[in-house]
Write a protein that holds these residues in place. Sequence first.
Motif, mmCIF file in Angstrom:
data_model
loop_
_atom_site.group_PDB
_atom_site.id
_atom_site.type_symbol
_atom_site.label_atom_id
_atom_site.label_comp_id
_atom_site.label_asym_id
_atom_site.label_seq_id
_atom_site.Cartn_x
_atom_site.Cartn_y
_atom_site.Cartn_z
ATOM 1 N N ALA A 1 12.609 -4.026 -23.436
ATOM 2 C CA ALA A 1 12.487 -4.000 -24.894
ATOM 3 C C ALA A 1 12.476 -5.402 -25.499
ATOM 4 N N THR A 2 13.246 -6.307 -24.929
ATOM 5 C CA THR A 2 13.338 -7.661 -25.485
ATOM 6 C C THR A 2 12.327 -8.616 -24.891
ATOM 7 N N GLY A 3 11.840 -8.310 -23.699
ATOM 8 C CA GLY A 3 10.906 -9.211 -23.035
ATOM 9 C C GLY A 3 11.579 -10.454 -22.485
ATOM 10 N N LEU A 4 12.909 -10.427 -22.385
ATOM 11 C CA LEU A 4 13.652 -11.588 -21.895
ATOM 12 C C LEU A 4 13.821 -11.531 -20.383
ATOM 13 N N PRO A 5 14.005 -12.678 -19.747
ATOM 14 C CA PRO A 5 14.306 -12.691 -18.316
ATOM 15 C C PRO A 5 15.621 -11.958 -18.062
ATOM 16 N N LYS A 6 15.718 -11.344 -16.898
ATOM 17 C CA LYS A 6 16.916 -10.570 -16.569
ATOM 18 C C LYS A 6 18.163 -11.446 -16.586
ATOM 19 N N THR A 7 18.040 -12.690 -16.143
ATOM 20 C CA THR A 7 19.211 -13.581 -16.127
ATOM 21 C C THR A 7 19.705 -13.850 -17.553
ATOM 22 N N THR A 8 18.762 -14.009 -18.483
ATOM 23 C CA THR A 8 19.144 -14.230 -19.886
ATOM 24 C C THR A 8 19.813 -12.997 -20.465
ATOM 25 N N VAL A 9 19.260 -11.832 -20.147
ATOM 26 C CA VAL A 9 19.841 -10.576 -20.636
ATOM 27 C C VAL A 9 21.259 -10.416 -20.099
ATOM 28 N N LEU A 10 21.464 -10.733 -18.848
ATOM 29 C CA LEU A 10 22.791 -10.609 -18.255
ATOM 30 C C LEU A 10 23.800 -11.510 -18.965
#
Length: 290
Positions: free
Chosen positions: A71-80
């Motif tokens: 949904a955000t299009g962010l990298p998984k590391t950033t989301v974490l």
Amino acid sequence: MDEASARPGGAGGVVDAAGSAGTAGPAGPAGPAGPAGERDAGVRSVRRALDILTLLTEDRPVVSLREITEATGLPKTTVLRLVHTLEQSGLLWSAPGGYTAGPGLWRWAHLARSRWEVTRETRAVMRELADRTRETVNVFVAHDLHRVCVAHEESPHPLRHVIDVGDEQPLWAGASSKILLADASDALLRRIALASPDGEPAMAALRTAAQEARRRGYAVSTGEWDDGLTAVAVPLTGRSGAVIASLSLSGPSHRFPYETVEHFATALTEAAARISDEGFSHPLSTPGRT
């Protein structure tokens, strides 16, 4: 059927403050790693965190890490990193299948409710009006270029106008807008007109509609904001006599013929007098706006 507009979603294409904003280097304070860059990164991180929180709804009380990433299009590391920060703040809570609203949000929700909720007496008058007219009852206050719903009681009809507390609608359309613009300055009317589809030429029509509503004591709109929807509104006044909110009935236009509109206007006026006599007030109501 819903007169309420969907509010814009969160900002995208942002960089989190955890490390993607750049590192200190030759650019110095004026570069991306200086105070301005750090401030911008911080703002972007806040927006991203809010984007994650807004994914939670009544229909989706739990959101997975994968859903957040998509949904955000962010990298998984950033989301974490963002999720971890929200968890530490109590705004998110780990749940089977993902994350849900954390206990920290409850404190904010309680505070917002205590500030936003109208009095029990006002709600009782609104509920009685909804039961008697069998249409949805709303209270709106003006906030900048919008009107905000601060209380509502739903019609018992299956086909009804549905709106939620906190929903915003533009001040350039609708019966409640005509009521709320009674004391608006030319500067405010111009700003509202510029935000409308017709631009500045709409300013004269807005002024005329507000003046007509003041003269008649009520305002009517049909299809101005949503096709097939009619609303009738009257003013709620403060102790000084200034208009601080609107009280309205709204529903499908076929249930609002001329004779019924006149009846609704009378019922609204009586209910508004009872509410105003009790000393209606709300944090967002700001008479004498410019």
